[in-house]
Design a protein around this motif. Structure first.
Motif, PDB file in Angstrom:
ATOM      1  N   SER A  77      81.259  35.407  31.945  1.00 56.74           N
ATOM      2  CA  SER A  77      80.593  35.723  33.210  1.00 56.74           C
ATOM      3  C   SER A  77      80.435  34.487  34.102  1.00 56.74           C
ATOM      4  CB  SER A  77      79.227  36.350  32.957  1.00 56.74           C
ATOM      5  OG  SER A  77      78.425  35.486  32.173  1.00 56.74           O
ATOM      6  N   GLN A  78      80.463  34.731  35.397  1.00 54.92           N
ATOM      7  CA  GLN A  78      80.314  33.691  36.415  1.00 54.92           C
ATOM      8  C   GLN A  78      79.148  34.066  37.333  1.00 54.92           C
ATOM      9  OE1 GLN A  78      84.150  33.492  38.334  1.00 54.92           O
ATOM     10  NE2 GLN A  78      85.196  32.861  36.462  1.00 54.92           N
ATOM     11  N   THR A  79      78.623  33.086  38.030  1.00 58.10           N
ATOM     12  CA  THR A  79      77.473  33.363  38.902  1.00 58.10           C
ATOM     13  C   THR A  79      77.826  34.396  39.972  1.00 58.10           C
ATOM     14  OG1 THR A  79      78.045  31.455  40.283  1.00 58.10           O
ATOM     15  CG2 THR A  79      76.431  31.103  38.528  1.00 58.10           C
ATOM     16  N   THR A  80      79.079  34.453  40.355  1.00 58.49           N
ATOM     17  CA  THR A  80      79.507  35.439  41.367  1.00 58.49           C
ATOM     18  C   THR A  80      79.505  36.863  40.823  1.00 58.49           C
ATOM     19  OG1 THR A  80      81.777  34.922  40.770  1.00 58.49           O
ATOM     20  CG2 THR A  80      80.882  33.836  42.727  1.00 58.49           C
ATOM     21  N   LEU A 106      70.961  45.621  36.933  1.00 59.53           N
ATOM     22  CA  LEU A 106      70.834  44.394  37.726  1.00 59.53           C
ATOM     23  C   LEU A 106      71.197  43.209  36.856  1.00 59.53           C
ATOM     24  CD1 LEU A 106      70.012  42.817  40.242  1.00 59.53           C
ATOM     25  CD2 LEU A 106      67.642  42.928  39.456  1.00 59.53           C
ATOM     26  N   LEU A 107      72.278  42.537  37.205  1.00 60.48           N
ATOM     27  CA  LEU A 107      72.783  41.407  36.424  1.00 60.48           C
ATOM     28  C   LEU A 107      72.533  40.105  37.168  1.00 60.48           C
ATOM     29  CD1 LEU A 107      74.446  40.194  34.071  1.00 60.48           C
ATOM     30  CD2 LEU A 107      76.489  40.618  35.446  1.00 60.48           C
ATOM     31  N   ALA A 108      71.956  39.165  36.472  1.00 61.20           N
ATOM     32  CA  ALA A 108      71.774  37.813  37.017  1.00 61.20           C
ATOM     33  C   ALA A 108      72.470  36.841  36.080  1.00 61.20           C
ATOM     34  CB  ALA A 108      70.294  37.476  37.155  1.00 61.20           C
ATOM     35  N   VAL A 109      73.446  36.111  36.612  1.00 63.81           N
ATOM     36  CA  VAL A 109      74.157  35.105  35.822  1.00 63.81           C
ATOM     37  C   VAL A 109      73.687  33.735  36.268  1.00 63.81           C
ATOM     38  CG1 VAL A 109      76.389  34.177  35.137  1.00 63.81           C
ATOM     39  CG2 VAL A 109      76.142  36.627  35.617  1.00 63.81           C
ATOM     40  N   GLN A 110      73.132  32.993  35.329  1.00 64.69           N
ATOM     41  CA  GLN A 110      72.561  31.687  35.654  1.00 64.69           C
ATOM     42  C   GLN A 110      73.535  30.571  35.305  1.00 64.69           C
ATOM     43  OE1 GLN A 110      68.919  31.786  33.374  1.00 64.69           O
ATOM     44  NE2 GLN A 110      67.822  32.879  35.003  1.00 64.69           N
TER      45      GLN A 110
END
Lengths: 111, 114
Positions: A77-80, A106-110
């Motif tokens: 996974s990437q922040t985008t 809701l996905l948040a990639v840090q």
């Protein structure tokens, strides 16, 4: 009407991690789409997948229509990738092709 | 222009105003849809047009009035709205006749009713 449930409702990942999002639906369908809604509200088509498996880069999806579920896999996974992922299903009839949407993940990639 | 476009992207209107949202699709489709997305709620289908004929109206209040003059254009006319009508309004298009297929969405109009 058809009910669509998505899980998990929220997901936080570190960049580089993999994830699986699930969509369950309550009746037989012949239309299933996965969308990504970016922070500006745009719904981006990811997959049209009423059955079978498809892959597009780091994303892949599998729908098992007989068991009434679909899975969306996100690898590396990437922040985008952050945003809301929606599953939408439909049962074509007559002159329309309407979709019923789930409540989204809701996905948040840090970083 | 490609895909599905919507104008305006943002709209603020008073409860007594009349305004219109516009949607245009450049995909050669013959079905168009209006959806409403409110905070914390799934997308709700409002109207469906197939071959320029309204084929679905999901119990939408009469203060929302759709119009489809041809297969490429769809409007949503708004009048005497309420604050709870503030939402993201999304337009979509697809090939309606003959088989189930993908819907493609525009970027949406974010509406605020004051």
């Amino acid at each position: 009407g058809i009910q669509v449930e998505q899980s998990p409702p929220d997901l936080i990942l570190q960049e580089g991690a993999n994830s699986t999002l699930r969509c369950n639906f309550s009746d037989s369908v012949n239309n299933l789409q996965w969308f990504h809604q970016n922070p500006w509200g745009q719904l981006i088509n990811l997959f049209y997948i009423p059955s079978g498996t498809k892959q597009n880069g780091r994303l892949s999806a599998t729908t098992v229509a007989t068991e009434r579920y679909s899975l969306l896999y996100i690898s590396s996974s990437q922040t985008t990738d952050s945003g809301v992922y929606f599953c939408a299903v439909g049962r074509y009839g007559g002159a329309t092709n309407k979709l019923i949407f789930g409540t989204g993940t809701l996905l948040a990639v840090q970083p | 222009e490609t895909g599905v476009t919507q104008t305006p992207r943002h709209l603020v209107m008073g409860m007594t105003n009349k305004k219109s949202l516009k949607c245009e699709q450049h995909l050669g489709h013959n079905a168009m849809y209006w959806y409403k997305q409110s905070a914390k709620k799934p997308l709700e289908l409002m109207f469906v047009y197939s071959l320029e004929e309204r084929v679905e109206n999901n119990s939408v209040p009469s203060r929302f009035s759709p119009e489809c003059p041809n297969s490429s254009h769809l409007f949503l006319h708004l009048h005497t709205l309420q604050p709870e009508d503030s939402a993201l309004y999304l337009c979509a298009s697809s090939q309606a006749v003959g088989y189930p297929t993908s819907q493609y969405f525009g970027p949406g109009t974010r509406l605020t009713v004051t």
